[in-house]
Motif scaffolding. Structure first.
Motif, PDB file in Angstrom:
ATOM      1  N   ASN A   1       2.740  13.503  -1.934  1.00 50.32           N
ATOM      2  CA  ASN A   1       2.301  13.574  -0.561  1.00 50.32           C
ATOM      3  C   ASN A   1       3.382  12.541   0.175  1.00 50.32           C
ATOM      4  O   ASN A   1       3.781  11.428  -0.312  1.00 50.32           O
ATOM      5  CB  ASN A   1       1.048  13.024  -0.529  1.00 50.32           C
TER       6      ASN A   1
ATOM      7  N   GLY B   1       1.101   3.964  -2.918  1.00 48.37           N
ATOM      8  CA  GLY B   1       1.203   5.492  -2.781  1.00 48.37           C
ATOM      9  C   GLY B   1       2.268   6.413  -3.111  1.00 48.37           C
ATOM     10  O   GLY B   1       2.120   7.539  -3.886  1.00 48.37           O
ATOM     11  N   VAL B   2       3.342   5.823  -3.077  1.00 51.10           N
ATOM     12  CA  VAL B   2       4.758   6.632  -3.574  1.00 51.10           C
ATOM     13  C   VAL B   2       4.749   6.543  -4.965  1.00 51.10           C
ATOM     14  O   VAL B   2       5.067   7.571  -5.832  1.00 51.10           O
ATOM     15  CB  VAL B   2       6.008   5.959  -3.053  1.00 51.10           C
TER      16      VAL B   2
ATOM     17  N   GLU C   1       0.838  -1.066  -0.112  1.00 51.02           N
ATOM     18  CA  GLU C   1      -0.037   0.088   0.069  1.00 51.02           C
ATOM     19  C   GLU C   1       0.843   1.319   0.039  1.00 51.02           C
ATOM     20  O   GLU C   1       0.653   2.353  -0.844  1.00 51.02           O
ATOM     21  CB  GLU C   1      -0.919   0.064   1.289  1.00 51.02           C
ATOM     22  N   TYR C   2       1.903   1.311   0.717  1.00 54.82           N
ATOM     23  CA  TYR C   2       2.827   2.482   0.922  1.00 54.82           C
ATOM     24  C   TYR C   2       3.476   2.451  -0.442  1.00 54.82           C
ATOM     25  O   TYR C   2       3.499   3.756  -0.840  1.00 54.82           O
ATOM     26  CB  TYR C   2       3.796   2.302   1.925  1.00 54.82           C
TER      27      TYR C   2
ATOM     28  N   GLN D   1       3.675   9.194   2.571  1.00 52.89           N
ATOM     29  CA  GLN D   1       2.862   8.237   2.687  1.00 52.89           C
ATOM     30  C   GLN D   1       3.127   7.683   4.051  1.00 52.89           C
ATOM     31  O   GLN D   1       4.231   7.033   4.253  1.00 52.89           O
ATOM     32  CB  GLN D   1       3.417   7.236   1.615  1.00 52.89           C
TER      33      GLN D   1
ATOM     34  N   HIS E   1      10.902  10.283   1.684  1.00 50.23           N
ATOM     35  CA  HIS E   1      10.267   9.029   1.811  1.00 50.23           C
ATOM     36  C   HIS E   1      11.250   8.250   2.315  1.00 50.23           C
ATOM     37  O   HIS E   1      12.124   7.957   1.858  1.00 50.23           O
ATOM     38  CB  HIS E   1       9.973   8.556   0.173  1.00 50.23           C
TER      39      HIS E   1
END
Length: 389
Positions: free
Chosen positions: A227, A220-221, A216-217, A229, A362
């Motif tokens: 944004n 998102g990246v 999921e992370y 994450q 990140h």
């Protein structure tokens, strides 16, 4: 001619000093014709010296021999993986290669850098081979590392979904995922120095819930929206750490520790303001010492990065003045690991203890409380700390 060589050597030395701000310096070879043969000055993240070019050939051959999946030694790359694993130093690359070679469905690689060299070319070939056998491969690299663009171009030419991260955030990740089953993360970059010279610490797991959270992370990246994450997991045995979550998740364990805080850090910029992320960590260390805990910190001492050395020495001197047992590694080895042991909990992370890593990059990590991971981490820490000054 000797005078020319001396001038050139001075130029290379100054070049290292003024460009040594990145975590890895690409290895380059400079060839000077001196009338008596060739002198090669090797510039990498660990040392500068004059050497016989055959040394590099032999070293590369040794690495190829070590990494070859000999059918007599590893008859099936699909054999089970021991999980969870504390992955240190030279154990990383063989594990990474096995994961790539055994992948059946998908691979996601989110890394700060993918540098040049024959060992890295072999890794690239493994990734391309995975694509050719039908594995869905995605690679995202940091845009500000010069070698990354050529890697992306090569991978894209083979039909791989490869790109540079063009968001406003620095991609400082060292994250590998495969088949919705495995995660490998920590401090190791895709570079020859990380694979073969550095002190590095990573974590491997096949825990289904944990792996799903890192997928999921990663997605998102990959959305490239700029944004941060974050990762939330209320039922994870291993606690995942996402962007800007380190101080909120980790400092409570530092503050509740009763026996020890053992730390290996590549860069730590301390802060006396306890409202900042750096300040929270600094205060947690000092409070642990005041509670009577055994507090030890091993810092990187760089052979090429004077800015990093200045930061670490400033922090080290401050902590020493407060009674903390502080040591620095030898300049002949890069200690790039980011490791914290708070009592029996082990924290493995991609980021340094600097403001950008703790707030805007990140970065990922884990908080682990398994006895075999603790034992491995303690053995690793003690070996490095006891050999340092």
């Amino acid at each position: 001619m000797l005078r020319k060589i001396e001038i050139f050597s001075l130029f290379v030395y100054l070049l290292i000093l003024f460009t040594g701000c990145s975590e890895d310096i690409n290895t380059e070879t400079y060839d000077i014709e001196n009338g008596e043969g060739d002198i090669f000055i090797n510039v990498d993240s660990n040392y500068t010296d004059i050497y016989n070019p055959q040394d590099t050939i032999d070293a590369e051959d040794d690495v190829r021999d070590d990494l070859a999946l000999d059918i007599q030694d590893i008859s099936d790359v699909n054999q089970g993986f021991d999980s969870p694993q504390f992955v240190a130093n030279r154990d990383y690359l063989p594990l990474l290669k096995r994961l790539i070679q055994s992948a059946e469905k998908n691979i996601i690689i989110l890394h700060q850098e993918f540098l040049t060299g024959s060992t890295l070319d072999q890794l690239q070939n493994d990734i391309i081979s995975a694509k050719k056998r039908g594995v869905d491969v995605t690679v995202l690299l940091e845009k500000d590392i010069s070698d990354n663009a050529s890697r992306v171009d090569t991978l894209k030419s083979q039909g791989i979904n490869a790109s540079l991260d063009t968001s406003s955030k620095t991609l400082h990740l060292k994250l590998f995922l495969s088949d919705n089953k495995y995660v490998l993360l920590g401090s190791t970059n895709l570079s020859y120095s990380s694979f073969q010279y550095n002190n590095e610490v990573d974590f491997f797991s096949d825990d289904t819930t944990l792996v799903s959270k890192f997928y999921e992370y990663a997605n998102g990246v990959l959305s490239n929206n700029g944004n941060l994450q974050k990762i939330y997991c209320t039922n994870c045995g291993v606690i995942p750490i996402g962007d800007s979550q380190y101080d909120d998740l980790v400092t409570p364990y530092m503050n509740s520790a009763q026996k020890r805080l053992y730390i290996i850090v590549y860069q730590f910029d301390y802060d006396t303001d306890s409202s900042t992320p750096n300040g929270k960590i600094t205060k947690a260390i000092l409070d642990a010492k005041s509670r009577g805990l055994d507090v030890k910190i091993l810092f990187e001492y760089s052979s090429f990065d004077n800015t990093l050395n200045s930061t670490n020495q400033k922090t080290g001197n401050y902590l020493k003045s407060k009674g903390i047992d502080v040591r620095f590694d030898s300049k002949d080895i890069t200690t790039h690991a980011k490791l914290l042991i708070a009592d029996d909990r082990v924290v493995i992370y991609s980021g340094n203890w600097v403001y950008s890593a703790l707030t805007s990059n990140h970065e990922v990590g884990v908080i682990v409380d398994y006895s075999k991971i603790t034992e491995s981490a303690l053995n690793y820490f003690n070996a490095l700390f006891n050999s340092a000054k």
